[in-house]
Design a protein around this motif. Structure first.
Motif, PDB file in Angstrom:
ATOM      1  N   GLY A 173       0.960  -1.104   0.093  1.00 46.35           N
ATOM      2  CA  GLY A 173       0.106  -0.148   0.033  1.00 46.35           C
ATOM      3  C   GLY A 173       0.850   1.220  -0.130  1.00 46.35           C
ATOM      4  N   SER A 174       2.015   1.207   0.854  1.00 46.25           N
ATOM      5  CA  SER A 174       2.684   2.493   0.749  1.00 46.25           C
ATOM      6  C   SER A 174       3.440   2.733  -0.476  1.00 46.25           C
ATOM      7  N   LEU A 175       3.708   1.694  -1.261  1.00 46.82           N
ATOM      8  CA  LEU A 175       4.499   1.632  -2.353  1.00 46.82           C
ATOM      9  C   LEU A 175       3.528   2.074  -3.793  1.00 46.82           C
ATOM     10  N   VAL A 176       2.542   1.777  -3.360  1.00 51.59           N
ATOM     11  CA  VAL A 176       1.339   1.922  -4.492  1.00 51.59           C
ATOM     12  C   VAL A 176       1.094   3.480  -4.529  1.00 51.59           C
ATOM     13  N   LEU A 177       0.503   3.937  -3.053  1.00 55.69           N
ATOM     14  CA  LEU A 177       0.550   5.449  -2.947  1.00 55.69           C
ATOM     15  C   LEU A 177       1.779   6.363  -3.355  1.00 55.69           C
ATOM     16  N   ALA A 178       2.902   5.939  -3.008  1.00 59.04           N
ATOM     17  CA  ALA A 178       3.971   6.643  -3.282  1.00 59.04           C
ATOM     18  C   ALA A 178       4.296   6.775  -4.809  1.00 59.04           C
ATOM     19  N   ARG A 179       3.887   5.690  -5.671  1.00 60.24           N
ATOM     20  CA  ARG A 179       4.040   5.880  -7.042  1.00 60.24           C
ATOM     21  C   ARG A 179       2.773   6.663  -7.508  1.00 60.24           C
ATOM     22  N   SER A 180       1.777   6.588  -6.954  1.00 58.98           N
ATOM     23  CA  SER A 180       0.672   7.486  -7.364  1.00 58.98           C
ATOM     24  C   SER A 180       0.611   8.894  -7.359  1.00 58.98           C
ATOM     25  N   VAL A 181       1.070   9.643  -6.360  1.00 57.54           N
ATOM     26  CA  VAL A 181       1.068  11.011  -6.217  1.00 57.54           C
ATOM     27  C   VAL A 181       2.265  11.561  -7.294  1.00 57.54           C
ATOM     28  N   ASN A 182       1.790  12.841  -7.463  1.00 61.46           N
ATOM     29  CA  ASN A 182       2.711  13.715  -8.374  1.00 61.46           C
ATOM     30  C   ASN A 182       3.696  14.680  -7.665  1.00 61.46           C
ATOM     31  N   ASP A 183       3.519  14.507  -6.336  1.00 58.69           N
ATOM     32  CA  ASP A 183       4.064  15.617  -5.220  1.00 58.69           C
ATOM     33  C   ASP A 183       5.376  14.677  -4.813  1.00 58.69           C
ATOM     34  N   PRO A 184       6.479  15.121  -5.449  1.00 58.19           N
ATOM     35  CA  PRO A 184       7.722  14.108  -4.849  1.00 58.19           C
ATOM     36  C   PRO A 184       7.903  14.084  -3.321  1.00 58.19           C
ATOM     37  N   GLU A 185       7.728  15.380  -2.705  1.00 59.99           N
ATOM     38  CA  GLU A 185       8.103  15.404  -1.063  1.00 59.99           C
ATOM     39  C   GLU A 185       6.679  14.402  -0.680  1.00 59.99           C
ATOM     40  N   LEU A 186       5.641  14.580  -1.064  1.00 58.33           N
ATOM     41  CA  LEU A 186       4.523  13.493  -0.391  1.00 58.33           C
ATOM     42  C   LEU A 186       4.867  12.205  -0.767  1.00 58.33           C
ATOM     43  N   SER A 187       5.270  11.471  -1.890  1.00 50.18           N
ATOM     44  CA  SER A 187       5.788  10.448  -2.250  1.00 50.18           C
ATOM     45  C   SER A 187       6.813  10.112  -1.385  1.00 50.18           C
ATOM     46  N   ASP A 188       7.818  10.868  -1.154  1.00 45.79           N
ATOM     47  CA  ASP A 188       9.050  10.367  -0.268  1.00 45.79           C
ATOM     48  C   ASP A 188       8.578  10.244   1.003  1.00 45.79           C
ATOM     49  N   SER A 189       7.479  11.150   1.471  1.00 46.59           N
ATOM     50  CA  SER A 189       7.211  10.840   3.004  1.00 46.59           C
ATOM     51  C   SER A 189       6.333   9.644   3.066  1.00 46.59           C
TER      52      SER A 189
END
Length: 188
Positions: free
Chosen positions: A157-173
């Motif tokens: 779930g964490s990986l899917v969400l990190a791949r889904s967003v277009n905000d690099p900071e949010l993805s990294d967090s």
């Protein structure tokens, strides 16, 4: 002149490897047989001498991709001297490298949504491969399968969400929070 012994097996393996890479990067439905065959360095005309249909290839590509991921994780774990080794797997799985390289990453987060709408046969193969991944994670962490399922679900779930967003900071967090939560779950 006949092909050398083992030629057909080698060609089939190239096709499966090409398909696994293409499916991980682009999904099942957006990848055509000619695209897969071109990725294997072959023409699409030979596809049906190796597979009955694309669905059979999807099943084999799922098996191959999970085996590939497990081999990569096992190799990294075998080289690690410090315990707990599960932390190495969590750190890799929820890394920016894994997030950004879908074509070589775990097929489970890449295809889960599509697999849910696939045939019963494909879903059965995917289920078996998911259970194989969960068993590996559970054994490595020294936890029961129930806790292993929760751990791996959290990681996916964490990986899917990190791949889904277009905000690099949010993805990294999301990756960072996922790592922290997954490690806490192992130690709970």
């Amino acid at each position: 002149m006949p092909y050398p012994k083992g030629h057909k097996i080698k060609v089939r393996s190239k096709i499966v490897e090409s398909a696994a890479q293409a499916f991980r990067a682009n999904g099942i439905h957006d990848v055509s047989v000619p695209f897969i065959m071109k990725g294997a360095g072959l023409t699409h005309g030979g596809f049906y001498s190796h597979f009955d249909n694309k669905e059979q290839l999807v099943a084999e590509a799922c098996r191959y991709a999970v085996s590939d991921t497990l081999a990569l994780l096992q190799e990294a774990v075998d080289q690690e001297k410090q315990a707990p080794k599960i932390n190495l797997v969590i750190d890799y799985y929820l890394s920016t490298h894994h997030r950004d390289r879908t074509e070589i990453g775990c097929i489970i987060p890449a295809l889960s949504v599509e697999i849910a709408r696939s045939s019963e046969e494909i879903r059965q193969i995917f289920t078996q491969e998911l259970e194989r991944m969960i068993t590996f994670i559970s054994n490595l962490a020294g936890i029961d399968l129930s806790k292993g399922r929760a751990l791996f679900s959290s990681m996916v779930g964490s990986l899917v969400l990190a791949r889904s967003v277009n905000d690099p900071e949010l993805s990294d967090s999301l990756l960072s929070a996922g790592k922290q939560h997954a490690k806490a779950l192992v130690n709970a």
